[in-house]
Design a protein around this motif. Structure first.
Motif, PDB file in Angstrom:
ATOM      1  N   HIS A  43      -8.048  -2.996  -0.012  1.00  0.00           N
ATOM      2  CA  HIS A  43      -7.409  -1.889   0.705  1.00  0.00           C
ATOM      3  C   HIS A  43      -8.052  -0.618   0.193  1.00  0.00           C
ATOM      4  CE1 HIS A  43      -3.873  -0.685   3.222  1.00  0.00           C
ATOM      5  NE2 HIS A  43      -4.320   0.492   2.795  1.00  0.00           N
ATOM      6  N   SER A  87       0.811  -1.218   0.000  1.00  0.00           N
ATOM      7  CA  SER A  87       0.000   0.000   0.000  1.00  0.00           C
ATOM      8  C   SER A  87       0.842   1.265   0.000  1.00  0.00           C
ATOM      9  CB  SER A  87      -0.946   0.007   1.197  1.00  0.00           C
ATOM     10  OG  SER A  87      -0.221  -0.115   2.402  1.00  0.00           O
ATOM     11  N   GLU A  96      -8.119  -1.858   5.536  1.00  0.00           N
ATOM     12  CA  GLU A  96      -8.091  -3.075   4.722  1.00  0.00           C
ATOM     13  C   GLU A  96      -9.206  -4.025   5.165  1.00  0.00           C
ATOM     14  OE1 GLU A  96      -4.578  -6.192   3.956  1.00  0.00           O
ATOM     15  OE2 GLU A  96      -4.190  -4.201   3.098  1.00  0.00           O
TER      16      GLU A  96
END
Length: 197
Positions: free
Chosen positions: A189, A161, A178
């Motif tokens: 996410h 991420s 998430e």
């Protein structure tokens, strides 16, 4: 855009559209839109598919436009929602979309189908579309380990991420979590960020 994934959507657009429209409504996504998006603002849905979320945005009072790479999915969207606006545009370039023109940008579970090297440029380009104080919602299906393709041949890129957070260019993070999607049942996410003045 991953060419094989795009070909899968172009070939199977009617079946994908039917599946998406028969899934439970993504009430979790809708709640975040109501919580964070600038009310009644001009809103771009990047990767709009067959138009389900553009329709929801319009019903909720947003001036919504849907963009997608798949000409066949756009045909499905226009057939289902002839009163709404849909245009073709491919990530990461989004050629033809005006910078600084949108109050909100929605990109729901799309960027994981880009090759890894296109993800950060795609996120940066979406931030460029926003007006000052504009809101970006971006989510992706989480793939751990190696990149994979599903049975249909669609790409699911595995990435951290931080790749997305690093492409936000100083935007303020409002949400970074998430969860399991209520619509698809898959782990996703989600990031919501606000562009600076």
């Amino acid at each position: 855009m991953d060419r094989q994934t795009l070909a899968v959507y172009d070939t199977g657009a009617a079946a994908f559209a039917k599946d998406w429209h028969e899934q439970p409504a993504p009430s979790d996504l809708h709640a975040l839109v109501q919580r964070f998006f600038r009310p009644r603002g001009r809103t771009a849905d990047i990767g709009c598919g067959s138009g389900r979320e553009v329709a929801h945005l319009a019903e909720s009072g947003f001036d919504a436009i849907g963009y997608d790479a798949s000409a066949a999915l756009l045909q499905e969207a226009r057939r289902r929602y002839p009163e709404l606006r849909f245009e073709r545009a491919l990530l990461p370039e989004l050629t033809g979309l005006p910078g600084g023109a949108f109050d909100n940008v929605l990109c729901e579970t799309v960027i994981m189908q880009l090759p890894r090297e296109q993800i950060a440029p795609a996120v940066r380009r979406m931030t460029e579309l926003l007006k000052s104080d504009g809101i970006l919602y971006v989510s992706w299906r989480v793939t751990t380990g190696n990149d994979l393709r599903d049975a249909a041949g669609r790409l699911y890129t595995a990435f951290d991420s931080e790749l997305v957070r690093g492409a936000l260019g100083g935007m303020s993070l409002l949400l970074d979590d998430e969860p399991v999607s209520l619509s698809s049942g898959k782990t996703i996410h989600r990031i919501v960020a606000r562009k600076a003045h």
